[in-house]
Design an enzyme around this catalytic site. Structure first.
Site, PDB file in Angstrom:
ATOM      1  N   HIS A 185      -0.173  -8.765 -12.393  1.00  0.00           N
ATOM      2  CA  HIS A 185       0.292  -9.284 -11.099  1.00  0.00           C
ATOM      3  C   HIS A 185      -0.946  -9.714 -10.318  1.00  0.00           C
ATOM      4  O   HIS A 185      -1.494  -8.985  -9.509  1.00  0.00           O
ATOM      5  CB  HIS A 185       1.069  -8.224 -10.317  1.00  0.00           C
ATOM      6  N   ASP A 227       7.028 -12.200  -8.659  1.00  0.00           N
ATOM      7  CA  ASP A 227       6.538 -13.400  -9.358  1.00  0.00           C
ATOM      8  C   ASP A 227       7.681 -14.050 -10.139  1.00  0.00           C
ATOM      9  O   ASP A 227       7.831 -15.274 -10.156  1.00  0.00           O
ATOM     10  CB  ASP A 227       5.392 -13.003 -10.294  1.00  0.00           C
TER      11      ASP A 227
HETATM   12  P1  NAI Z   1       0.901  -2.488   5.005  1.00  0.00           P
HETATM   13  O1  NAI Z   1      -0.552  -2.401   5.216  1.00  0.00           O
HETATM   14  O2  NAI Z   1       1.788  -3.086   6.028  1.00  0.00           O
HETATM   15  O3  NAI Z   1       1.478  -1.018   4.692  1.00  0.00           O
HETATM   16  C1  NAI Z   1       0.852  -0.123   3.854  1.00  0.00           C
HETATM   17  C2  NAI Z   1       1.193   1.266   4.351  1.00  0.00           C
HETATM   18  O4  NAI Z   1       0.719   2.205   3.387  1.00  0.00           O
HETATM   19  C3  NAI Z   1       0.549   1.610   5.684  1.00  0.00           C
HETATM   20  O5  NAI Z   1       1.551   2.084   6.572  1.00  0.00           O
HETATM   21  C4  NAI Z   1      -0.435   2.731   5.316  1.00  0.00           C
HETATM   22  O6  NAI Z   1      -0.564   3.698   6.358  1.00  0.00           O
HETATM   23  C5  NAI Z   1       0.236   3.318   4.091  1.00  0.00           C
HETATM   24  N1  NAI Z   1      -0.662   4.077   3.216  1.00  0.00           N
HETATM   25  C6  NAI Z   1      -1.952   3.852   2.919  1.00  0.00           C
HETATM   26  N2  NAI Z   1      -2.437   4.792   2.105  1.00  0.00           N
HETATM   27  C7  NAI Z   1      -1.422   5.645   1.872  1.00  0.00           C
HETATM   28  C8  NAI Z   1      -1.310   6.840   1.114  1.00  0.00           C
HETATM   29  N3  NAI Z   1      -2.349   7.345   0.466  1.00  0.00           N
HETATM   30  N4  NAI Z   1      -0.105   7.458   1.089  1.00  0.00           N
HETATM   31  C9  NAI Z   1       0.942   6.963   1.775  1.00  0.00           C
HETATM   32  N5  NAI Z   1       0.883   5.856   2.517  1.00  0.00           N
HETATM   33  C10 NAI Z   1      -0.281   5.197   2.557  1.00  0.00           C
HETATM   34  O7  NAI Z   1       1.074  -3.232   3.588  1.00  0.00           O
HETATM   35  P2  NAI Z   1       2.363  -3.923   2.980  1.00  0.00           P
HETATM   36  O8  NAI Z   1       2.431  -5.327   3.429  1.00  0.00           O
HETATM   37  O9  NAI Z   1       3.538  -3.047   3.203  1.00  0.00           O
HETATM   38  O10 NAI Z   1       1.960  -3.957   1.422  1.00  0.00           O
HETATM   39  C11 NAI Z   1       1.809  -2.774   0.676  1.00  0.00           C
HETATM   40  C12 NAI Z   1       1.173  -3.067  -0.673  1.00  0.00           C
HETATM   41  O11 NAI Z   1       2.018  -3.886  -1.463  1.00  0.00           O
HETATM   42  C13 NAI Z   1      -0.166  -3.808  -0.590  1.00  0.00           C
HETATM   43  O12 NAI Z   1      -1.049  -3.200  -1.534  1.00  0.00           O
HETATM   44  C14 NAI Z   1       0.185  -5.204  -1.059  1.00  0.00           C
HETATM   45  O13 NAI Z   1      -0.928  -5.845  -1.638  1.00  0.00           O
HETATM   46  C15 NAI Z   1       1.236  -4.896  -2.086  1.00  0.00           C
HETATM   47  N6  NAI Z   1       2.097  -6.007  -2.464  1.00  0.00           N
HETATM   48  C16 NAI Z   1       2.459  -6.121  -3.798  1.00  0.00           C
HETATM   49  C17 NAI Z   1       3.287  -7.125  -4.231  1.00  0.00           C
HETATM   50  C18 NAI Z   1       3.664  -7.228  -5.677  1.00  0.00           C
HETATM   51  O14 NAI Z   1       4.306  -8.233  -6.014  1.00  0.00           O
HETATM   52  N7  NAI Z   1       3.349  -6.319  -6.573  1.00  0.00           N
HETATM   53  C19 NAI Z   1       3.820  -8.121  -3.280  1.00  0.00           C
HETATM   54  C20 NAI Z   1       3.414  -7.907  -1.912  1.00  0.00           C
HETATM   55  C21 NAI Z   1       2.579  -6.897  -1.534  1.00  0.00           C
END
Ligand code: NAI
Length: 328
Positions: free
Chosen positions: A187, A159
């Site tokens: 966030h 952000d």
């Molecule tokens: P994604 O869905 O591509 O990847 C998430 C991965 O986490 C998947 O490979 C899944 O198998 C794994 N996963 C799920 N539960 C798990 C567990 N208990 N232990 C280990 N691995 C686990 O999602 P992406 O795009 O990589 O985003 C990840 C997170 O980041 C989402 O929650 C998204 O909302 C968040 N995010 C936060 C931002 C911020 O500014 N704080 C910005 C962008 C995304």
């Protein structure tokens, strides 16, 4: 030669993980002279893809990369962790209520917090990226009573970077000449990007912009809704920019903020600026020698007060909800 730093990444097979791991291994997280050992945590269905990513990491022959372990066991993943990047989370799916979302994430962040408590290195630093990041960080922190509370942080650096970039585009001044911007609060869509203490090429940003309507009606909503705009345009959520912000967050925490500047981090409140103690909320912080401090003594005007309070109220509601679910 230095002992490698253990960096644990959860959700390693996800899209942020894919954008993040290569940058960690290349030395951008901690510094070009710091060897790293990667620990990748995935759920069983994600292990094979994580192994594929590890093959590619091997194929980069990064001089600083001293090993990669892949596991679905949090106790193994966080064993000796010096830096823990909690990226994997349960996304909100159709028809899911907020309580369901918090509960599903509690099932992830509570055991991970416990594993950090029991197995991580004494100097562990935790960054929660997975949403709802601030409250997930609170859940992990509550499950880790032996780890100093301030080691649990949540990411608002994306952000922060989005806001810098919007200001640069509006004023034609490069990002490198914009300082002292602050993201306050959660966030989420209620976050508040504050330019009243920011400087653009050495001048007060609010005065340079001199357009309160643009701040209220364009700048703030553009920053707050940028994630949705990326999904709309790209057909997938922000990944490379989120990974970049995670790199920035940890790099700044470890290596410090520049003299005269500060950054934004979601950190446990000490009650500063009327933010209820213990909430993990974004503040202006300076970093030095691996620690951070909230910038004190800033005047908060009426416009800012209302917006900070609204975001903090949302954090309080999330804390109440996870308390009600027995997650903290
Ligand atoms: P994604 O869905 O591509 O990847 C998430 C991965 O986490 C998947 O490979 C899944 O198998 C794994 N996963 C799920 N539960 C798990 C567990 N208990 N232990 C280990 N691995 C686990 O999602 P992406 O795009 O990589 O985003 C990840 C997170 O980041 C989402 O929650 C998204 O909302 C968040 N995010 C936060 C931002 C911020 O500014 N704080 C910005 C962008 C995304």
């Amino acid at each position: 030669t230095r002992t490698p730093v253990n960096v644990t990444v959860t959700g390693a097979a996800g899209q942020i993980g894919y954008a993040l791991l290569f940058r960690i291994a290349s030395g951008q997280l901690l510094g070009a002279d710091v060897p790293v050992r990667l620990r990748l945590l995935e759920i069983p269905q994600g292990l094979k893809a994580a192994e594929g990513t590890a093959m590619e990491l091997d194929d980069c022959a990064f001089p600083l990369l001293r090993g990669i372990d892949i596991t679905d066991d949090p106790n193994t993943a966080f064993d000796g962790a010096n830096v823990a990047l909690l990226v994997g989370a349960r996304p909100r799916t159709k028809g899911m209520e907020r309580g369901d979302l918090l509960e599903a994430n509690g099932g992830i962040f509570k055991p991970q917090g416990k594993a950090i408590n029991d197995h991580a290195a004494d100097d562990v630093k935790v960054l929660v990226v997975g949403n709802p990041a601030n409250t997930n960080a609170l859940i992990a922190q509550a499950a880790a009573p032996d780890v100093p509370a301030e080691r649990f942080t949540a990411m608002t650096r994306l952000d922060h970077n989005r806001a810098l970039s919007q200001l640069a585009a509006r004023t034609g001044v490069p990002v490198s000449e914009i300082r002292r911007l602050t993201i306050w609060g959660n966030h989420s869509a209620t976050q508040y990007p504050d330019v009243f203490h920011a400087e653009i090429a050495g001048k007060n940003a609010a005065e340079v912009i001199d357009d309160q309507a643009w701040l209220a009606d364009t700048f703030i909503p553009t920053v707050a809704k940028r994630g949705a705009a990326i999904i709309e345009a790209r057909g997938a959520s922000s990944a490379a920019s989120a990974a970049n912000a995670a790199i920035d967050h940890v790099h700044t925490w470890v290596n410090g903020t520049a003299e005269g500047d500060w950054t934004s981090m979601g950190i446990p409140s000490d009650g500063s600026y009327g933010v209820a103690e213990g909430l993990i909320s974004s503040f202006p912080v300076t970093c030095k020698d691996g620690t951070y401090e909230i910038v004190q003594g800033l005047d908060v005007n009426e416009f800012s007060r209302t917006r900070i309070d609204a975001s903090v109220k949302e954090l309080e509601e999330e804390r109440e909800a996870v308390r009600g679910l027995g997650l903290i």
